[in-house]
Scaffold this active site. Structure first.
Site, PDB file in Angstrom:
ATOM      1  N   ASP A   1      89.296 102.352  58.067  1.00  0.00           N
ATOM      2  CA  ASP A   1      89.546 103.623  57.370  1.00  0.00           C
ATOM      3  C   ASP A   1      88.699 103.748  56.113  1.00  0.00           C
ATOM      4  OD1 ASP A   1      91.767 104.025  59.148  1.00  0.00           O
ATOM      5  OD2 ASP A   1      92.853 102.592  57.923  1.00  0.00           O
TER       6      ASP A   1
ATOM      7  N   SER B   1      87.130 105.531  50.841  1.00  0.00           N
ATOM      8  CA  SER B   1      88.433 105.129  51.346  1.00  0.00           C
ATOM      9  C   SER B   1      89.062 106.397  51.908  1.00  0.00           C
ATOM     10  CB  SER B   1      89.262 104.550  50.218  1.00  0.00           C
ATOM     11  OG  SER B   1      90.580 104.412  50.646  1.00  0.00           O
ATOM     12  N   ARG B   2      89.271 106.418  53.232  1.00  0.00           N
ATOM     13  CA  ARG B   2      89.672 107.694  53.842  1.00  0.00           C
ATOM     14  C   ARG B   2      91.145 108.015  53.678  1.00  0.00           C
ATOM     15  NH1 ARG B   2      86.398 105.550  58.197  1.00  0.00           N
ATOM     16  NH2 ARG B   2      84.297 105.928  57.468  1.00  0.00           N
ATOM     17  N   VAL B   3      91.987 107.004  53.513  1.00  0.00           N
ATOM     18  CA  VAL B   3      93.416 107.312  53.402  1.00  0.00           C
ATOM     19  C   VAL B   3      94.030 106.861  52.088  1.00  0.00           C
ATOM     20  CG1 VAL B   3      93.890 107.367  55.869  1.00  0.00           C
ATOM     21  CG2 VAL B   3      94.002 105.213  54.656  1.00  0.00           C
TER      22      VAL B   3
END
Ligand SMILES: Nc1ncnc2c1ncn2[C@@H]1O[C@H](COP(=O)(O)OP(=O)(O)OP(=O)(O)O)[C@@H](O)[C@H]1O
Ligand SMILES: [Mg+2]
Length: 614
Positions: free
Chosen positions: A452, A477-479
């Site tokens: 992610d 950082s995607r989440v």
């Protein structure tokens, strides 16, 4: 004849007896034949009725068929017929399961069944293949390869099969590390340890919840710009020797500080204000698992030594408590699974899976765990070696076709579980080593697409002295930002932009271009921010201190300082807050009480600066 002539009566009697006997046999023979034929008829009748009843022909076929288990029970002991670089070809081992643990006799070396073929079984050895010879016996254990999991593993160094490698004796799965004052280090739910298969399925969609809790690494650059949430998978990628492992170790030390703060509160009721009244504090402990794959033994030994060094809560801040906290060892909150470069390739292949299994114990008991796979490119190489020996067809870069599946099934096991399942989490931090910063290599792109987000380390920055050498532009950082603390989100909002602008402007300066005042300001500020984000090893920072530092830089308080004075200002600031934490109202106490960066915080900060001039 002479006898008969002498005694004719005897002769006559004999003849008559003979004739009689013959007649008898003829009579009894016919009777017997009759009886036999009757019996045959009976048998036929019974067989016919049975046939009708049970469909005998089917049973006959089944008994003749060699694949039925009835005729194969004798084949659970096999014989090694070929052995090559840790891959054994075994005959007569017909009832083995895929993934089953087998033992080679007499050496008692363990192995795992990998491939089931028509006549032979292929297995990999988890040990020195010089101790196994052609002709050795192999016996099935009936178990899939498993490791023992439990809180007793905390503070220990184990091999991928769960055997202890440190000199602390055998592992008591339900014990846990105690210190001099007999305080236990594990704080979660007291579940018993058990044996768990190394390869387990990842939790499904229903079992999961979105990532909501932050995982604080203690590294300012990461926590502000690439925040990681509990249950996330974040890749650490970079060339060799630029501090990839160092990030993992700092994270483990930081978690140990957080856990120790919680333990101090839970066991003594001390440290209350640092936990309960602190909006920036993690309320739950998080345990760490470090998996070394193909590392040097000296690297593992160095890591164990660093983590075994005593640390003290006073290093972070003074604590308002009647009970003085004593020192603690970060390793007691961590487990190290080690497979070194000298281990057989199968062991290196297995290590991440067993590490994950060990960490899942904490996830499934409602606790939190973070696992660092250092590094997965070495696991892929070990898997390639194994697959080529198993005569599986090579694909791109000679890796087997299922090398993506190798990593995806491993990383999928990281999860934030739903409340119904206890709400535990497992965060995965895989490490990938690149060659000359080439992120488009096969394994690197695979793992980037599975995770992610990634933290990209750059050798150029490292050699310029920017350490940790995180490239802020390429790291994402995607989440994680959903889980970031509010105050941190507020203060770091403009940080990424400022640094990106600075990088742009620095390029022009190299050409000697004349600069307007706005660009000069950006350069001035950027240089100080880069300096501010530098951080020495093994000294992770408290999240509140990180926010203060960022406020110091972004609020323009450092603009009047020389660039080389920035770190000394930081040190003074740190010292000031550490000493004053317990006695008076400072910017940190305001920040922790409210959890936001607002006017009252800024006022308090200005007042602190006026008072103490750091
Ligand atoms: N923040 C830092 N400040 C100063 N030195 C650092 C920092 N981080 C790492 N180093 C130094 O950089 C060197 C390499 O670090 P490390 O072993 O973590 O790199 P690596 O990328 O894991 O290397 P390898 O490719 O061998 O695994 C070490 O000597 C370490 O002391
Ligand atoms: Mg390393």
């Amino acid at each position: 004849m002479i006898l008969f002539a002498k005694n004719p009566s005897v002769f006559g009697k004999r003849v008559s007896d003979l004739i009689l006997n013959n007649i008898r046999t003829v009579v009894t023979g016919t009777q017997q034949k009759k009886k036999d034929s009757q019996k045959k008829d009976d048998k036929k009748n019974v067989a016919a009725s049975l046939k009708k009843k049970f469909n005998l022909s089917k049973i006959k076929n089944l008994l003749n068929n060699k694949q039925t288990s009835l005729s194969l029970t004798k084949y659970n002991v096999g014989k090694v017929v070929k052995l090559k670089d840790g891959v054994a070809t075994i005959e007569y081992l017909n009832i083995a399961k895929a993934g089953e643990l087998i033992r080679f006799l007499p050496s008692y070396i363990p192995g795992m069944v990998i491939s089931l073929e028509k006549k032979e079984t292929l297995a990999i050895l988890f040990g020195n293949d010089r101790e196994v010879r052609v002709g050795d016996r192999v016996h099935c254990t009936g178990n899939i390869v498993s490791v023992a999991v439990g809180r007793g593993l905390l503070g220990r160094v184990v091999d991928p099969l769960g055997n202890p490698l440190d000199r602390k004796g055998s592992i008591n799965l339900d014990g846990q590390p105690y210190d001099d004052l007999y305080r236990g280090y594990y704080l979660g739910e007291m579940r018993y340890g058990y044996i768990r298969p190394v390869e387990t399925a990842a939790p499904g969609i229903i079992a999961r919840k979105s990532v909501r809790k932050p995982l604080i690494t203690g590294i300012n650059c990461i926590d502000s710009m690439v925040p990681i949430g509990k249950g996330q998978r974040e890749l650490i990628i970079g060339d060799r020797q630029i501090g990839k492992t160092a990030l993992g170790i700092d994270l483990i030390i930081n978690q140990a500080f957080i856990n120790e703060t919680i333990r101090h509160y839970v066991q003594f009721g001390g440290n209350k204000e640092a936990i309960l009244n602190n909006k920036n504090a993690s309320q739950e402990p998080c345990y760490c698992v470090y998996v070394g794959v193909g590392q040097k033994q000296s690297t593992i030994a160095r890591i164990v030594k660093i983590l075994s060094k005593s640390r003290h809560l006073y290093e972070r801040r003074f604590i308002k408590s009647k009970v003085r906290p004593v020192s603690f060892k970060p390793i007691n909150y961590a487990i190290i699974v080690s497979s070194t470069a000298s281990d057989a390739a199968p062991l290196q292949f297995l290590a991440p899976y067993s590490g994950s299994t060990i960490a899942e114990f904490f996830r499934d008991s409602g606790s939190h765990a973070v696992i660092i796979y250092d590094d997965l490119s070495k696991q892929a190489v070990a898997y390639r070696q194994m697959s080529l020996l198993l005569r599986r067809p090579p694909g791109r870069e000679a890796y087997p076709g299922d090398v993506f599946y190798l990593h995806s099934r491993l990383l999928e096991r990281a999860a934030q579980l739903s409340d119904k399942l206890g709400g535990g989490s497992l965060t995965a931090l895989p490490v990938i080593e690149t060659q000359a910063s080439d992120v488009s290599a096969y394994i690197a792109t695979n793992v980037i697409s599975i995770t992610d987000g990634q933290i990209f380390l750059e050798s150029e920055l490292f050699y310029q002295g920017v350490r940790p050498a995180i490239n802020v532009g390429l790291s994402v950082s995607r989440v994680g930002s959903a889980a970031q603390f509010k105050a941190m989100k507020q203060v770091a909002g403009t940080l990424k932009l400022e640094l990106a602008q600075y990088r742009e402007v620095v390029k022009y300066v190299k050409f000697g271009a004349s600069l307007d005042s706005n660009t000069q300001r950006q350069l001035h500020r950027g240089a100080r921010l880069v300096e501010l984000l530098k951080q020495p090893q093994f000294n992770p920072l408290d999240i509140s201190v990180q926010i203060i530092f960022l406020h110091l830089g972004l609020g323009g308080y450092l603009d009047l300082e020389e660039v080389d004075k920035v770190s000394s200002v930081q040190q003074k600031c740190l010292k000031f807050y550490k000493n004053l934490y317990k006695s008076s109202k400072t910017a940190i106490s305001v920040l922790e009480e409210k959890g936001v960066v607002d006017e009252s915080f800024k006022e308090a900060f200005n007042f602190d600066i006026l008072r103490y001039k750091f």
